[in-house]
Every structure is written in C-alpha cells, then in structure tokens.
Design a protein around this motif. Structure first.
Motif, PDB file in Angstrom:
ATOM      1  N   PRO A 103       0.823  -1.216   0.000  1.00  0.00           N
ATOM      2  CA  PRO A 103       0.000   0.000   0.000  1.00  0.00           C
ATOM      3  C   PRO A 103       0.856   1.264   0.000  1.00  0.00           C
ATOM      4  CG  PRO A 103       0.026  -1.017   2.177  1.00  0.00           C
ATOM      5  CD  PRO A 103       0.702  -1.981   1.255  1.00  0.00           C
ATOM      6  N   VAL A 104       0.250   2.340  -0.469  1.00  0.00           N
ATOM      7  CA  VAL A 104       0.909   3.642  -0.564  1.00  0.00           C
ATOM      8  C   VAL A 104       0.182   4.639   0.329  1.00  0.00           C
ATOM      9  CG1 VAL A 104       1.334   5.610  -2.105  1.00  0.00           C
ATOM     10  CG2 VAL A 104       1.847   3.287  -2.871  1.00  0.00           C
ATOM     11  N   VAL A 105       0.970   5.505   0.974  1.00  0.00           N
ATOM     12  CA  VAL A 105       0.428   6.657   1.699  1.00  0.00           C
ATOM     13  C   VAL A 105       1.005   7.913   1.066  1.00  0.00           C
ATOM     14  CG1 VAL A 105       0.402   7.916   3.884  1.00  0.00           C
ATOM     15  CG2 VAL A 105       0.087   5.430   3.878  1.00  0.00           C
ATOM     16  N   LEU A 106       0.126   8.813   0.630  1.00  0.00           N
ATOM     17  CA  LEU A 106       0.554  10.053  -0.011  1.00  0.00           C
ATOM     18  C   LEU A 106       0.654  11.178   1.001  1.00  0.00           C
ATOM     19  CD1 LEU A 106      -0.130   8.507  -2.636  1.00  0.00           C
ATOM     20  CD2 LEU A 106      -1.245  10.580  -3.458  1.00  0.00           C
ATOM     21  N   SER A 107       1.624  12.055   0.787  1.00  0.00           N
ATOM     22  CA  SER A 107       1.692  13.284   1.571  1.00  0.00           C
ATOM     23  C   SER A 107       2.224  14.402   0.701  1.00  0.00           C
ATOM     24  CB  SER A 107       2.584  13.107   2.802  1.00  0.00           C
ATOM     25  OG  SER A 107       3.946  13.302   2.495  1.00  0.00           O
TER      26      SER A 107
ATOM     27  N   GLU B 281       4.292   2.342   1.722  1.00  0.00           N
ATOM     28  CA  GLU B 281       5.325   3.081   1.003  1.00  0.00           C
ATOM     29  C   GLU B 281       4.909   4.549   0.932  1.00  0.00           C
ATOM     30  OE1 GLU B 281       6.909   3.656  -3.587  1.00  0.00           O
ATOM     31  OE2 GLU B 281       5.907   1.781  -3.024  1.00  0.00           O
ATOM     32  N   PRO B 282       5.712   5.477   1.462  1.00  0.00           N
ATOM     33  CA  PRO B 282       5.367   6.893   1.326  1.00  0.00           C
ATOM     34  C   PRO B 282       5.556   7.356  -0.118  1.00  0.00           C
ATOM     35  CG  PRO B 282       6.995   6.531   3.080  1.00  0.00           C
ATOM     36  CD  PRO B 282       6.930   5.276   2.272  1.00  0.00           C
ATOM     37  N   TYR B 283       4.673   8.222  -0.562  1.00  0.00           N
ATOM     38  CA  TYR B 283       4.803   8.840  -1.871  1.00  0.00           C
ATOM     39  C   TYR B 283       4.625  10.339  -1.668  1.00  0.00           C
ATOM     40  CZ  TYR B 283       4.360   9.694  -6.880  1.00  0.00           C
ATOM     41  OH  TYR B 283       4.564  10.143  -8.177  1.00  0.00           O
ATOM     42  N   TYR B 284       5.594  11.108  -2.177  1.00  0.00           N
ATOM     43  CA  TYR B 284       5.652  12.541  -1.888  1.00  0.00           C
ATOM     44  C   TYR B 284       5.164  13.334  -3.098  1.00  0.00           C
ATOM     45  CZ  TYR B 284       8.759  10.364   1.492  1.00  0.00           C
ATOM     46  OH  TYR B 284       9.298   9.542   2.447  1.00  0.00           O
TER      47      TYR B 284
ATOM     48  N   ARG C 216      -2.871   2.033  -5.656  1.00  0.00           N
ATOM     49  CA  ARG C 216      -2.319   1.393  -4.452  1.00  0.00           C
ATOM     50  C   ARG C 216      -2.513   2.244  -3.198  1.00  0.00           C
ATOM     51  NH1 ARG C 216       3.601   1.225  -5.877  1.00  0.00           N
ATOM     52  NH2 ARG C 216       3.785   0.439  -3.741  1.00  0.00           N
ATOM     53  N   THR C 217      -3.038   3.444  -3.350  1.00  0.00           N
ATOM     54  CA  THR C 217      -3.112   4.387  -2.230  1.00  0.00           C
ATOM     55  C   THR C 217      -4.226   4.013  -1.261  1.00  0.00           C
ATOM     56  OG1 THR C 217      -2.220   6.191  -3.572  1.00  0.00           O
ATOM     57  CG2 THR C 217      -3.467   6.804  -1.608  1.00  0.00           C
ATOM     58  N   GLN C 218      -3.885   3.974   0.025  1.00  0.00           N
ATOM     59  CA  GLN C 218      -4.869   3.700   1.073  1.00  0.00           C
ATOM     60  C   GLN C 218      -5.134   4.909   1.964  1.00  0.00           C
ATOM     61  OE1 GLN C 218      -4.191   0.120   3.331  1.00  0.00           O
ATOM     62  NE2 GLN C 218      -3.982  -1.165   1.519  1.00  0.00           N
ATOM     63  N   LEU C 219      -4.184   5.837   2.013  1.00  0.00           N
ATOM     64  CA  LEU C 219      -4.322   7.001   2.896  1.00  0.00           C
ATOM     65  C   LEU C 219      -3.622   8.186   2.243  1.00  0.00           C
ATOM     66  CD1 LEU C 219      -5.083   8.251   5.703  1.00  0.00           C
ATOM     67  CD2 LEU C 219      -2.875   7.402   6.535  1.00  0.00           C
ATOM     68  N   VAL C 220      -4.262   9.360   2.332  1.00  0.00           N
ATOM     69  CA  VAL C 220      -3.668  10.606   1.843  1.00  0.00           C
ATOM     70  C   VAL C 220      -3.669  11.616   2.980  1.00  0.00           C
ATOM     71  CG1 VAL C 220      -3.910  12.562   0.263  1.00  0.00           C
ATOM     72  CG2 VAL C 220      -4.360  10.238  -0.549  1.00  0.00           C
ATOM     73  N   PHE C 221      -2.490  12.104   3.319  1.00  0.00           N
ATOM     74  CA  PHE C 221      -2.376  13.187   4.286  1.00  0.00           C
ATOM     75  C   PHE C 221      -2.440  14.518   3.545  1.00  0.00           C
ATOM     76  CE2 PHE C 221      -0.013   9.970   6.892  1.00  0.00           C
ATOM     77  CZ  PHE C 221      -0.796  10.048   8.041  1.00  0.00           C
TER      78      PHE C 221
ATOM     79  N   ARG D 171     -13.033   7.038  -6.327  1.00  0.00           N
ATOM     80  CA  ARG D 171     -12.594   6.107  -7.371  1.00  0.00           C
ATOM     81  C   ARG D 171     -11.709   4.996  -6.803  1.00  0.00           C
ATOM     82  NH1 ARG D 171      -9.131   8.983 -11.563  1.00  0.00           N
ATOM     83  NH2 ARG D 171     -10.943  10.353 -11.439  1.00  0.00           N
ATOM     84  N   HIS D 172     -10.845   5.364  -5.847  1.00  0.00           N
ATOM     85  CA  HIS D 172      -9.827   4.409  -5.392  1.00  0.00           C
ATOM     86  C   HIS D 172     -10.038   3.923  -3.952  1.00  0.00           C
ATOM     87  CE1 HIS D 172      -7.476   5.058  -9.028  1.00  0.00           C
ATOM     88  NE2 HIS D 172      -7.624   6.360  -8.862  1.00  0.00           N
ATOM     89  N   GLY D 173     -10.934   4.554  -3.209  1.00  0.00           N
ATOM     90  CA  GLY D 173     -11.290   4.060  -1.887  1.00  0.00           C
ATOM     91  C   GLY D 173     -10.357   4.448  -0.761  1.00  0.00           C
ATOM     92  N   PHE D 174      -9.444   5.388  -0.975  1.00  0.00           N
ATOM     93  CA  PHE D 174      -8.512   5.749   0.097  1.00  0.00           C
ATOM     94  C   PHE D 174      -9.154   6.723   1.089  1.00  0.00           C
ATOM     95  CE2 PHE D 174      -7.316   8.582  -3.523  1.00  0.00           C
ATOM     96  CZ  PHE D 174      -7.604   9.822  -2.959  1.00  0.00           C
ATOM     97  N   VAL D 175      -8.577   6.762   2.279  1.00  0.00           N
ATOM     98  CA  VAL D 175      -9.002   7.678   3.342  1.00  0.00           C
ATOM     99  C   VAL D 175      -8.186   8.960   3.248  1.00  0.00           C
ATOM    100  CG1 VAL D 175      -9.059   8.019   5.859  1.00  0.00           C
ATOM    101  CG2 VAL D 175      -9.732   5.814   4.868  1.00  0.00           C
ATOM    102  N   ILE D 176      -8.818  10.085   3.530  1.00  0.00           N
ATOM    103  CA  ILE D 176      -8.148  11.376   3.569  1.00  0.00           C
ATOM    104  C   ILE D 176      -8.041  11.818   5.024  1.00  0.00           C
ATOM    105  CG2 ILE D 176      -8.208  13.804   2.859  1.00  0.00           C
ATOM    106  CD1 ILE D 176     -10.047  12.893   0.530  1.00  0.00           C
TER     107      ILE D 176
END
Length: 406
Positions: free
Chosen positions: A118-122, A140-143, A166-171, A197-202
């Motif tokens: 899974p990916v977490v965006l920030s 995996e962090p994604y910047y 692959r994103t599950q969470l976005v900060f 669309r992708h089901g991630f949490v914000i």
C-alpha cells in the motif's frame, strides 16, 4: 526489534543540531530561535484555572471516547466555526494532540498485508509524522510536490494512476506546514473524486486553521465535504488541536471528526493503544473550545507580527505573507545558490538567529525527468516569539543578506 524502525529518518531538529555542531554564534547577539513551531503566546488564565480546578479527575481512569460533555464541546465548536452539525456520539473523538492522532490513524487505516504494497501520499514538503506513520504502518510513502507558482498548491495531477490504485491514505495539511497554503474547494473536489474512485481515506491536518491573514477563514475538509454534497464525510477524517489555537502545546489536546465508520474503528484501536484523555485535560479543553475571544486576540497578535516582519524581509528574501499558519516559507538569496543549509548555518554563526533549512522538511524525489528536493533553497521561519523579538530577528537577517551581497 521492529525492522521498520530502521527506515525512519532523523527528525529535522536533530539534523539542525548536527548542522550547528561546532559552531559558536557571535556573542554580540542574544539567541533568537525561529526554528521550532512552538507557540509562545501566553496560555489564557481561564484554561489554566479549569485544569487546576479539575485535578480530582486524576483519581479515575478516563474513557477512551471521552464523556458526552467533552464530545459536545467539539461538535459545538464545529457548529460555531463551520456551521456543521456532527453527532457527538459517533463522529468525533478526543485525541492527545493531533500529532499522536495522525500517527495512530495510519496504523488504523492501512492494511499492511495488501499486495502490492500500500501507498500513503503526503505533500512535499511536509510534516515528518506523515512519513513515519506511513513507514511504521508498512506502507510506502509517496511525496506529492507543492508548486510555488500556484501558491504551493499540491500537484495531485502529477501522481501516476498506478500509484493512486495502491493508495490507502492521503495526508493533507491545510493551512499547510511549512507553506501556509490553504486548499480551495476545487482542490477538495478533485481529491474527493479520487477517493471515491480508489477508496482511500483522507486525513486532513487542520491544526493551523485559526491563525490566518485573509478576511475569509480557511476552509475545512469537513466544510468542503458538505458543500460538495458529501454530508456523511465518507473516507474523511479531520484532525485539529488546541496547541496553536489556544497556546497550550503542553496540554496535548485535540479531536478528530468525520466518517462515523472510520471513527468507530479508530476508537477500537485507541482502546487498546491506551490513549485516553485525562479528566483534568478534558475539563480544560471544554473551557478552551467554548471560548472564541482568546482566539481572536491570538490571531490579532500574529497578524500584527507578520505585518511588521514580512515587509522587512521581502527586499532580501523570496517571501510573502502566507494564507495562514505562523510560518514564513522563504527562498534564500541567489548568492547562496540554493544552499539552505549553508544559509542557516552562517546566519546562526554570524547573528545567532536560528531558522530551519527547507530541505529538512522535504524529500528528494523524481518528477518527470527531474529529481529535486522542493524544500531546497528555502527556509522556514516560525514567528512564534513576541513581536519585538521577531522584528529583531528579521533585522538581523536583513543585515546578513545585505552583507552577503558585498
């Protein structure tokens, strides 16, 4: 030991300490620190009184969910500030400051067994808790870069579709640390559509929401959700605290609000995590959330301070008044060739003023054909001290920059 701990990077202030190692600042100037974002305005007396009057609550275990009076204080403030009606029983929870909640929310939301990873965006630059939370959750962090030409708005369009999948969470952080940028409604609309669309949490970090410089106060993610026809706040959690709003960083008090289904799971996690708010802190928090006069005064102090400091720095640094927060995010003069570390080190050595190199708040990443650290060549200045001290720091920075041109 947990092998994921080895992936954590040194905190910015550890790196700053190493940068200054062996440097003896000029004894001609008393020390002034603009490096750490710790509020320095006085804590209101009525909050301290509420805390001391409730010390008897220390004799009882507090409930992880907090009592109804505390949760109603949260929803009452949301009603006053944003005209939102949330259920105190299901849509809010007390937390011990937004920092611990940001971290523990990631542990609740991210599924580390997912394949692919899974990916977490920030945003990039960013508050380093986002990165640590992602790594220790097994993600995996994604910047995602912030764009200076667009008032440091995050470039969500730059994220590849395979990453979104692959994103599950976005900060998100609005108002932003370190840039002070506020997310507009159109940006929220884009992010909500991607979440659907992708089901991630914000996770919306909103701890600077009450320090702003424009006539219109910053938009909350919760407020945007309702405006955009999402009254259930699906896949959205907003986090805020009293630290900056009420000048009580040591109280460690805040709350989260949003999607009731996520709140329910977060409560389950926190019950085992042992993160209940003490009754004494809860009493002080209820008092703080119920009063706006001290918040108005606090904001006025910051507005006066920024009005005094920003014009002094504009002729020598690439800087302007932010939308909100208590930071100035400034580009260093060309003579320093984008070396924010050298700028910070020499400023400390010559004038005993501490600022934080912007590269410490971002990560080197590749976008298209270019690899860059979007914080490089910038510094973060926290204008948290009294006005006179901040003005003195600014005057020293002006002298330092002018000296460097000769």
């Amino acid at each position: 030991m947990n092998p994921l701990l080895s992936r954590l990077q040194p905190y910015p202030f550890e790196r700053l300490k190493q940068l200054f190692a062996g440097v003896t600042p000029s004894p001609e100037f008393p020390a002034i620190s603009l490096g750490i974002g710790e509020p320095k305005h006085a804590t209101p007396g009525f909050i301290k009184d509420a805390l001391s009057a409730s010390l008897g609550a220390l004799a009882a275990y507090p409930a992880t969910a907090g009592d109804l009076k505390l949760r109603t204080a949260f929803t009452g403030w949301l009603k006053t500030r944003y005209s939102l009606a949330l259920d105190p029983a299901t849509q809010v929870l007390p937390v011990n400051g937004s920092r611990e909640a940001l971290f523990s929310l990631a542990q609740t939301v991210v599924d580390p067994t997912a394949s692919p990873q899974p990916v977490v965006l920030s945003p990039n630059p960013f508050y380093q808790i986002y990165e640590g939370a992602a790594l220790l959750a097994g993600a995996e962090p994604y910047y995602v870069p912030s764009v200076p030409a667009r008032n440091f708005a995050v470039d969500w369009d730059s994220v590849p579709e395979e990453v979104w999948a692959r994103t599950q969470l976005v900060f998100v952080c609005s108002p932003g640390n370190p840039t002070g940028a506020v997310m507009a409604l159109d940006e929220w609309k884009k992010l909500f559509a991607l979440s659907d669309r992708h089901g991630f949490v914000i996770a919306a970090d909103e701890c600077y929401s009450e320090i702003y410089f424009r006539d219109e106060p910053p938009l909350s993610g919760l407020e945007a959700s309702v405006k955009l026809g999402r009254p259930d706040f699906r896949n959205l959690i907003a986090l805020t605290s009293l630290s900056k709003r009420s000048n009580v960083p040591g109280l460690r008090s805040g709350f989260v609000a949003g999607d009731a289904a996520i709140i329910k799971k977060f409560l389950l996690y926190r019950t085992y995590h042992g993160s209940a708010m003490s009754g004494a802190v809860a009493a002080a928090s209820i008092a703080a959330w119920g009063d706006e006069s001290h918040v108005v005064d606090n904001r006025a102090q910051y507005r006066a301070k920024f009005a005094a400091v920003t014009p002094l720095l504009e002729p020598v640094l690439d800087v302007r008044l932010p939308d909100a927060s208590f930071y100035l995010w400034a580009g260093v003069p060309e003579v320093w060739a984008g070396d924010d570390e050298a700028f910070a080190r020499e400023l400390y050595a010559q004038y005993n003023v501490t600022v934080l190199p912007g590269s410490y708040l971002a990560r080197e990443t590749t976008y298209g054909a270019h690899s860059t650290n979007p914080g490089r060549g910038r510094i973060r200045m926290a204008l948290v001290a009294e006005t006179a001290e901040c003005v003195e720091a600014a005057e020293r920075i002006v002298r330092f920059c002018k000296d460097a041109r000769r």
